[in-house]
Every structure is written in structure tokens, then in C-alpha cells.
Design a protein around this motif. Structure first.
Motif, PDB file in Angstrom:
ATOM      1  N   VAL A  38      19.693  22.796 -79.120  1.00 15.01           N
ATOM      2  CA  VAL A  38      18.973  22.524 -77.660  1.00 15.01           C
ATOM      3  C   VAL A  38      17.497  22.186 -78.125  1.00 15.01           C
ATOM      4  CG1 VAL A  38      17.930  23.939 -75.998  1.00 15.01           C
ATOM      5  CG2 VAL A  38      20.131  24.806 -76.764  1.00 15.01           C
ATOM      6  N   GLN A  39      16.795  22.326 -79.156  1.00 13.93           N
ATOM      7  CA  GLN A  39      15.609  21.904 -79.523  1.00 13.93           C
ATOM      8  C   GLN A  39      15.873  20.122 -79.783  1.00 13.93           C
ATOM      9  OE1 GLN A  39      13.196  24.114 -82.096  1.00 13.93           O
ATOM     10  NE2 GLN A  39      11.820  22.360 -82.161  1.00 13.93           N
ATOM     11  N   ASP A  40      16.746  20.084 -80.813  1.00 15.31           N
ATOM     12  CA  ASP A  40      16.830  18.486 -81.230  1.00 15.31           C
ATOM     13  C   ASP A  40      17.328  17.572 -80.026  1.00 15.31           C
ATOM     14  OD1 ASP A  40      16.117  19.016 -83.817  1.00 15.31           O
ATOM     15  OD2 ASP A  40      17.453  17.780 -84.482  1.00 15.31           O
ATOM     16  N   ALA A  41      18.111  18.059 -79.208  1.00 14.78           N
ATOM     17  CA  ALA A  41      18.719  17.211 -78.144  1.00 14.78           C
ATOM     18  C   ALA A  41      17.825  17.183 -76.928  1.00 14.78           C
ATOM     19  CB  ALA A  41      20.017  17.747 -77.811  1.00 14.78           C
ATOM     20  N   GLY A  42      16.460  17.883 -76.858  1.00 17.08           N
ATOM     21  CA  GLY A  42      15.705  18.208 -75.909  1.00 17.08           C
ATOM     22  C   GLY A  42      16.235  18.759 -74.599  1.00 17.08           C
ATOM     23  N   ILE A  43      17.175  19.516 -74.752  1.00 14.47           N
ATOM     24  CA  ILE A  43      17.827  20.150 -73.529  1.00 14.47           C
ATOM     25  C   ILE A  43      16.792  21.087 -72.796  1.00 14.47           C
ATOM     26  CG2 ILE A  43      19.621  21.757 -72.696  1.00 14.47           C
ATOM     27  CD1 ILE A  43      21.304  20.559 -75.066  1.00 14.47           C
ATOM     28  N   VAL A  44      16.514  20.828 -71.418  1.00 12.75           N
ATOM     29  CA  VAL A  44      15.690  21.867 -70.686  1.00 12.75           C
ATOM     30  C   VAL A  44      16.546  21.973 -69.449  1.00 12.75           C
ATOM     31  CG1 VAL A  44      13.574  20.860 -71.543  1.00 12.75           C
ATOM     32  CG2 VAL A  44      14.798  19.526 -69.691  1.00 12.75           C
ATOM     33  N   GLU A  45      15.876  22.745 -68.397  1.00 11.46           N
ATOM     34  CA  GLU A  45      16.421  23.290 -67.235  1.00 11.46           C
ATOM     35  C   GLU A  45      16.550  21.923 -66.378  1.00 11.46           C
ATOM     36  OE1 GLU A  45      15.052  26.017 -63.482  1.00 11.46           O
ATOM     37  OE2 GLU A  45      13.763  25.728 -65.089  1.00 11.46           O
ATOM     38  N   GLY A  46      17.747  21.973 -65.825  1.00 11.95           N
ATOM     39  CA  GLY A  46      18.246  20.674 -64.725  1.00 11.95           C
ATOM     40  C   GLY A  46      18.875  19.753 -65.645  1.00 11.95           C
ATOM     41  N   TYR A  47      19.325  19.745 -66.811  1.00 16.80           N
ATOM     42  CA  TYR A  47      20.075  18.650 -67.498  1.00 16.80           C
ATOM     43  C   TYR A  47      21.476  19.135 -67.427  1.00 16.80           C
ATOM     44  CZ  TYR A  47      17.117  16.090 -70.960  1.00 16.80           C
ATOM     45  OH  TYR A  47      16.087  15.292 -71.357  1.00 16.80           O
ATOM     46  N   SER A  48      22.090  17.898 -67.484  1.00 20.40           N
ATOM     47  CA  SER A  48      23.494  18.045 -67.398  1.00 20.40           C
ATOM     48  C   SER A  48      24.073  17.805 -68.892  1.00 20.40           C
ATOM     49  CB  SER A  48      24.090  16.654 -66.584  1.00 20.40           C
ATOM     50  OG  SER A  48      25.410  16.504 -66.770  1.00 20.40           O
ATOM     51  N   VAL A  49      24.747  18.660 -69.651  1.00 17.20           N
ATOM     52  CA  VAL A  49      25.047  18.654 -70.781  1.00 17.20           C
ATOM     53  C   VAL A  49      26.568  18.733 -71.193  1.00 17.20           C
ATOM     54  CG1 VAL A  49      24.651  19.846 -73.054  1.00 17.20           C
ATOM     55  CG2 VAL A  49      22.965  19.736 -71.420  1.00 17.20           C
ATOM     56  N   LEU A  50      26.981  18.083 -72.207  1.00 21.20           N
ATOM     57  CA  LEU A  50      28.578  18.183 -72.775  1.00 21.20           C
ATOM     58  C   LEU A  50      28.567  18.884 -73.899  1.00 21.20           C
ATOM     59  CD1 LEU A  50      31.568  17.282 -72.486  1.00 21.20           C
ATOM     60  CD2 LEU A  50      30.686  15.167 -73.434  1.00 21.20           C
ATOM     61  N   ASP A  51      29.393  19.546 -74.139  1.00 23.51           N
ATOM     62  CA  ASP A  51      29.714  20.276 -75.384  1.00 23.51           C
ATOM     63  C   ASP A  51      30.984  20.074 -75.805  1.00 23.51           C
ATOM     64  OD1 ASP A  51      29.876  22.120 -77.334  1.00 23.51           O
ATOM     65  OD2 ASP A  51      30.084  23.793 -76.528  1.00 23.51           O
ATOM     66  N   VAL A  52      31.140  19.339 -76.991  1.00 25.48           N
ATOM     67  CA  VAL A  52      32.507  18.883 -77.200  1.00 25.48           C
ATOM     68  C   VAL A  52      33.198  19.823 -78.573  1.00 25.48           C
ATOM     69  CG1 VAL A  52      33.646  16.837 -78.482  1.00 25.48           C
ATOM     70  CG2 VAL A  52      31.816  16.640 -77.108  1.00 25.48           C
ATOM     71  N   ALA A  53      34.255  20.462 -78.376  1.00 25.82           N
ATOM     72  CA  ALA A  53      34.857  21.294 -79.407  1.00 25.82           C
ATOM     73  C   ALA A  53      34.093  22.700 -79.262  1.00 25.82           C
ATOM     74  CB  ALA A  53      34.795  20.711 -80.814  1.00 25.82           C
ATOM     75  N   GLY A  54      33.995  23.094 -78.125  1.00 29.36           N
ATOM     76  CA  GLY A  54      33.145  24.451 -77.846  1.00 29.36           C
ATOM     77  C   GLY A  54      34.017  25.725 -78.020  1.00 29.36           C
ATOM     78  N   GLY A  55      35.077  25.491 -78.842  1.00 22.40           N
ATOM     79  CA  GLY A  55      35.719  26.791 -79.247  1.00 22.40           C
ATOM     80  C   GLY A  55      35.781  27.856 -78.052  1.00 22.40           C
TER      81      GLY A  55
END
Length: 281
Positions: A38-55
């Protein structure tokens, strides 16, 4: 589909129910890895995020809370049983900003330039074609968006793996050395190996960092053995070939080997992973 890919998917299908059973413990164990992504990708409130191979649902469901109701998470996994487990957990938590897709990483049924950030936690090591998967992940990332990946560091730096592997090895004939480029947990443990592929896929400003943390959870040695023996398809298959007395002996030896990392039913095992992050130009 190659025999290796077919075997890998079969193993994950058979493991899915165990990962679902232990999902709460696993979420806690690897929370520091999710936080690093989350920190390295700069993910913050309001983001659209894709999680690949989410188990069975992580890091998707934790990220869903981070991006909040104005953001969204798209979860993907190639294994239908994992998707079902993740959806069930999202419903249990009352999360409404996550969508679920069963698909392979190298064939994402998603539009170009769709996501502010893309993550993959401990998944890319098992892709049949990591370069193709990363190209797809970059394709669906918005321009200037970040792609962040977490993989295991070297096996000898991770007692979570080697303590049990060493004990198991004493009970079985040596196997053929694994192809270091074949799908497996430590496929990208060599520093720089995954970063090079991410750059080849087209990412820029690629950086790599070591993540040292403790795999921690409020469980006993017996519960840890159960988790490892059930969630690992390879270990399950080997244990199934032993007599009950042999299996009991292996279990006792394994618990003795990792007992030093437990105190008052609290586990804390030092670990080292690699976080690789790049930007879509």
C-alpha cells in the motif's frame, strides 16, 4: 496449458478450502507485507486498485478499507475456489467496494488504463509466464500509475519455510533439484531478478527494497503446524504417504524445530521479502 501450469492450478484448487479456514491468521501474519505494498504503490482513499492473484481475499479486502467508499478494488484469481472464498469473506465484512473476477494474470478481462495502482502479493512467483502477466498488469494501469509486487526473499533467510522443509527432508528421499525458473515460492528470491522482468515489461523508475519483519500471530506451535500442513499442497501430499506413526514423528520434530519462535501461544518468526515497484510511463 502446460503440465506444470495444470499441476499448479490443481494444487491451489485443492488448497483453497484450507486457506479459507486459516484466512484470519494468514491475514494477520502477512499484514506487514500488505502495508508495504500500500505504501509503495501510494494507495490512498479514493483510488481504484487491482489485486492480481488475491487468493482467499488478501490484500484486496484490507485495501478496500484503505480506499474507502469513494475508491474501489478489483480482485482477480485464476482459481474459482479462491474467488468464492474471497467473495464470502467480503460479504462477511460488509464490504461493497470490491468486485471479483476469475481470470489468469496474463489474460485480464479489463480495459486499458483502468487502475490507479496494481498489486500482487506473493503471487507472481507462480505465474506460468511472469513477463506476460506483468505486461497485462501494466496495460490496465493508468499512465503514471504504480505497480507493486511482493515476493519471498531467499529461503535461508526465512525460517517460516526452511525449518519445516529441513525436517521433512529427513523423512524422504532427496528429490530432483527444482528448476529455479519454474513456478515456486522462491523463484524471485535473488535480488534484482523480478525488478529486471518488470523493467522488461515496460515499467519505469523500478525500485526494489528488502522488507524485514516478523510473521506474527496468536497461535500455538500445534496450530502453526496444522496451518502449514494443510495450506501447502506439497506437504499435504508427502504427509499422505506416511504411516500415522511416521507422520506423528515428523510433526513432533517440526514443532521442536520452530518452538523457539513461540512464547505463550504467540508466534513471531523473522522473515525477509522483496518489494518491487515500478511506474507505468
Amino acid at each position: 496449458m502446460s503440465d506444470v501450469q495444470s499441476d499448479t492450478l490443481r494444487e491451489w484448487r485443492e488448497s483453497a478450502r484450507y486457506w479459507q479456514q486459516h484466512a484470519a491468521t494468514i491475514r494477520r501474519m502477512f499484514a506487514p507485507v500488505t502495508d508495504a505494498l500500500v505504501q509503495d504503490a501510494g494507495i490512498v482513499e479514493g483510488y481504484s486498485v487491482l489485486d492480481v492473484a488475491g487468493g482467499p481475499g488478501e490484500p484486496s479486502l484490507t485495501i478496500a478499507a484503505t480506499v474507502g467508499p469513494t475508491g474501489s478494488v478489483t480482485y482477480t484469481d485464476a482459481v474459482a475456489e479462491m474467488v468464492t472464498a474471497a467473495e464470502s469473506e467480503a460479504q462477511r465484512r460488509g464490504l461493497t467496494n470490491v468486485t471479483f473476477r476469475q481470470c489468469a494474470a496474463d489474460a485480464l478481462p479489463l480495459e486499458n488504463n483502468s487502475f490507479d495502482a496494481v498489486v500482487c502479493r506473493l503471487g507472481i512467483m507462480f505465474f506460468p509466464d511472469p513477463l506476460a502477466g506483468l505486461r497485462e498488469m501494466l496495460r490496465v494501469t493508468k499512465r503514471e500509475g504504480m505497480l507493486s509486487l511482493a515476493v519471498w526473499g531467499k529461503s535461508d533467510l526465512n525460517p517460516f519455510s526452511y525449518l519445516i522443509t529441513d525436517v521433512v527432508a529427513r523423512h524422504f528421499e532427496p528429490s530432483e533439484p527444482a528448476d529455479p525458473n519454474a513456478p515456486g515460492a522462491f523463484r524471485f528470491a535473488e535480488p534484482g531478478s523480478l525488478a529486471r522482468i518488470l523493467a522488461d515489461a515496460g515499467a519505469v523508475d523500478v525500485r526494489e527494497q528488502e522488507l524485514k519483519f516478523n510473521i506474527a500471530a496468536p497461535i500455538s506451535p500445534e496450530q502453526f503446524w496444522e496451518l502449514r500442513a494443510e495450506t501447502s499442497g506439497t506437504l499435504r501430499e508427502k504427509l499422505a504417504t506416511l504411516s500415522s506413526s511416521q507422520a506423528d514423528l515428523l510433526k513432533k520434530e517440526a514443532q521442536l524445530a520452530f518452538r523457539e519462535y513461540f512464547s505463550n501461544n504467540q508466534m513471531s518468526i523473522p522473515a525477509q521479502m522483496i518489494i518491487v515497484t515500478g511506474r507505468k510511463p
